[in-house]
Design a protein around this motif. Structure first.
Motif, PDB file in Angstrom:
ATOM      1  N   ARG A   1      12.994  33.533  22.131  1.00  0.00           N
ATOM      2  CA  ARG A   1      14.291  33.104  22.619  1.00  0.00           C
ATOM      3  C   ARG A   1      15.374  34.002  22.029  1.00  0.00           C
ATOM      4  N   PRO A   2      16.487  34.162  22.704  1.00  0.00           N
ATOM      5  CA  PRO A   2      17.528  35.078  22.225  1.00  0.00           C
ATOM      6  C   PRO A   2      18.376  34.533  21.075  1.00  0.00           C
ATOM      7  N   GLU A   3      18.327  33.217  20.817  1.00  0.00           N
ATOM      8  CA  GLU A   3      19.165  32.649  19.766  1.00  0.00           C
ATOM      9  C   GLU A   3      18.734  33.152  18.389  1.00  0.00           C
ATOM     10  N   LYS A   4      19.726  33.418  17.558  1.00  0.00           N
ATOM     11  CA  LYS A   4      19.441  33.855  16.195  1.00  0.00           C
ATOM     12  C   LYS A   4      19.100  32.639  15.334  1.00  0.00           C
ATOM     13  N   ILE A   5      18.085  32.777  14.506  1.00  0.00           N
ATOM     14  CA  ILE A   5      17.710  31.714  13.576  1.00  0.00           C
ATOM     15  C   ILE A   5      18.614  31.851  12.354  1.00  0.00           C
ATOM     16  N   PRO A   6      19.251  30.771  11.923  1.00  0.00           N
ATOM     17  CA  PRO A   6      20.115  30.845  10.742  1.00  0.00           C
ATOM     18  C   PRO A   6      19.334  31.382   9.534  1.00  0.00           C
ATOM     19  N   SER A   7      19.995  32.179   8.719  1.00  0.00           N
ATOM     20  CA  SER A   7      19.313  32.865   7.616  1.00  0.00           C
ATOM     21  C   SER A   7      18.675  31.894   6.625  1.00  0.00           C
ATOM     22  N   ASP A   8      19.279  30.739   6.370  1.00  0.00           N
ATOM     23  CA  ASP A   8      18.666  29.789   5.432  1.00  0.00           C
ATOM     24  C   ASP A   8      17.362  29.219   5.994  1.00  0.00           C
ATOM     25  N   ILE A   9      17.326  28.994   7.307  1.00  0.00           N
ATOM     26  CA  ILE A   9      16.096  28.517   7.949  1.00  0.00           C
ATOM     27  C   ILE A   9      15.046  29.629   7.940  1.00  0.00           C
ATOM     28  N   MET A  10      15.459  30.861   8.234  1.00  0.00           N
ATOM     29  CA  MET A  10      14.530  31.991   8.224  1.00  0.00           C
ATOM     30  C   MET A  10      13.925  32.173   6.838  1.00  0.00           C
ATOM     31  N   ASP A  11      14.734  32.053   5.797  1.00  0.00           N
ATOM     32  CA  ASP A  11      14.224  32.169   4.432  1.00  0.00           C
ATOM     33  C   ASP A  11      13.148  31.112   4.156  1.00  0.00           C
ATOM     34  N   GLN A  12      13.376  29.890   4.620  1.00  0.00           N
ATOM     35  CA  GLN A  12      12.396  28.817   4.422  1.00  0.00           C
ATOM     36  C   GLN A  12      11.117  29.090   5.204  1.00  0.00           C
ATOM     37  N   LEU A  13      11.262  29.576   6.432  1.00  0.00           N
ATOM     38  CA  LEU A  13      10.086  29.888   7.251  1.00  0.00           C
ATOM     39  C   LEU A  13       9.254  31.008   6.624  1.00  0.00           C
ATOM     40  N   LEU A  14       9.928  32.047   6.147  1.00  0.00           N
ATOM     41  CA  LEU A  14       9.206  33.157   5.521  1.00  0.00           C
ATOM     42  C   LEU A  14       8.534  32.717   4.224  1.00  0.00           C
ATOM     43  N   ALA A  15       9.203  31.877   3.448  1.00  0.00           N
ATOM     44  CA  ALA A  15       8.601  31.369   2.209  1.00  0.00           C
ATOM     45  C   ALA A  15       7.348  30.555   2.529  1.00  0.00           C
ATOM     46  N   ALA A  16       7.404  29.738   3.580  1.00  0.00           N
ATOM     47  CA  ALA A  16       6.230  28.954   3.980  1.00  0.00           C
ATOM     48  C   ALA A  16       5.110  29.868   4.464  1.00  0.00           C
ATOM     49  N   ALA A  17       5.455  30.903   5.232  1.00  0.00           N
ATOM     50  CA  ALA A  17       4.442  31.834   5.736  1.00  0.00           C
ATOM     51  C   ALA A  17       3.744  32.556   4.591  1.00  0.00           C
ATOM     52  N   MET A  18       4.479  32.884   3.548  1.00  0.00           N
ATOM     53  CA  MET A  18       3.882  33.590   2.407  1.00  0.00           C
ATOM     54  C   MET A  18       2.923  32.697   1.627  1.00  0.00           C
ATOM     55  N   GLN A  19       3.029  31.381   1.796  1.00  0.00           N
ATOM     56  CA  GLN A  19       2.137  30.449   1.111  1.00  0.00           C
ATOM     57  C   GLN A  19       0.856  30.177   1.896  1.00  0.00           C
ATOM     58  N   ALA A  20       0.775  30.701   3.109  1.00  0.00           N
ATOM     59  CA  ALA A  20      -0.403  30.454   3.943  1.00  0.00           C
ATOM     60  C   ALA A  20      -1.646  31.051   3.281  1.00  0.00           C
ATOM     61  N   PRO A  21      -2.761  30.351   3.372  1.00  0.00           N
ATOM     62  CA  PRO A  21      -3.989  30.870   2.767  1.00  0.00           C
ATOM     63  C   PRO A  21      -4.515  32.098   3.511  1.00  0.00           C
ATOM     64  N   THR A  22      -5.186  32.955   2.765  1.00  0.00           N
ATOM     65  CA  THR A  22      -5.812  34.139   3.340  1.00  0.00           C
ATOM     66  C   THR A  22      -7.254  34.220   2.847  1.00  0.00           C
ATOM     67  N   SER A  23      -8.052  35.014   3.512  1.00  0.00           N
ATOM     68  CA  SER A  23      -9.436  35.184   3.128  1.00  0.00           C
ATOM     69  C   SER A  23      -9.532  35.735   1.711  1.00  0.00           C
ATOM     70  N   SER A  24     -10.303  35.084   0.890  1.00  0.00           N
ATOM     71  CA  SER A  24     -10.526  35.500  -0.500  1.00  0.00           C
ATOM     72  C   SER A  24      -9.227  35.620  -1.285  1.00  0.00           C
ATOM     73  N   HIS A  25      -8.194  34.957  -0.831  1.00  0.00           N
ATOM     74  CA  HIS A  25      -6.881  34.963  -1.480  1.00  0.00           C
ATOM     75  C   HIS A  25      -6.352  36.391  -1.661  1.00  0.00           C
ATOM     76  N   VAL A  26      -6.680  37.260  -0.699  1.00  0.00           N
ATOM     77  CA  VAL A  26      -6.271  38.661  -0.766  1.00  0.00           C
ATOM     78  C   VAL A  26      -4.786  38.816  -0.471  1.00  0.00           C
ATOM     79  N   GLN A  27      -4.282  38.053   0.483  1.00  0.00           N
ATOM     80  CA  GLN A  27      -2.886  38.091   0.905  1.00  0.00           C
ATOM     81  C   GLN A  27      -2.420  39.507   1.238  1.00  0.00           C
ATOM     82  N   ALA A  28      -3.243  40.208   2.007  1.00  0.00           N
ATOM     83  CA  ALA A  28      -2.915  41.572   2.435  1.00  0.00           C
ATOM     84  C   ALA A  28      -2.173  41.514   3.763  1.00  0.00           C
TER      85      ALA A  28
END
Length: 75
Positions: free
Chosen positions: A28-55
């Motif tokens: 969608r063309p709407e911009k996501i507010p920066s505080d919401i984007m920061d929260q989304l990115l922080a949550a994405a970085m916590q997602a599990p990865t294979s063998s906890h590699v986080q590559a």
């Protein structure tokens, strides 16, 4: 509700979210507010990865022409 019932309800809600997720290829063309984007990115970085590699790398693309380029490259 007791703690066990509350915990089960929370688990069911999370499973519902995981099972109903989808990949996005149109944005969608709407911009996501920066505080919401920061929260989304922080949550994405916590997602599990294979063998906890986080590559992985997260890239926040804000320019529409770059978004279009990524869209075309991703097929």
């Amino acid at each position: 509700m007791n703690n066990q019932a509350t915990n089960n309800a929370a688990i069911k809600e999370k499973l519902k979210i995981f099972l109903n997720r989808s990949s996005v290829r149109k944005y969608r063309p709407e911009k996501i507010p920066s505080d919401i984007m920061d929260q989304l990115l922080a949550a994405a970085m916590q997602a599990p990865t294979s063998s906890h590699v986080q590559a992985f790398a997260l890239i926040n693309v804000t320019k529409p022409e770059l978004r279009q380029s990524f869209f075309e490259l991703s097929g």
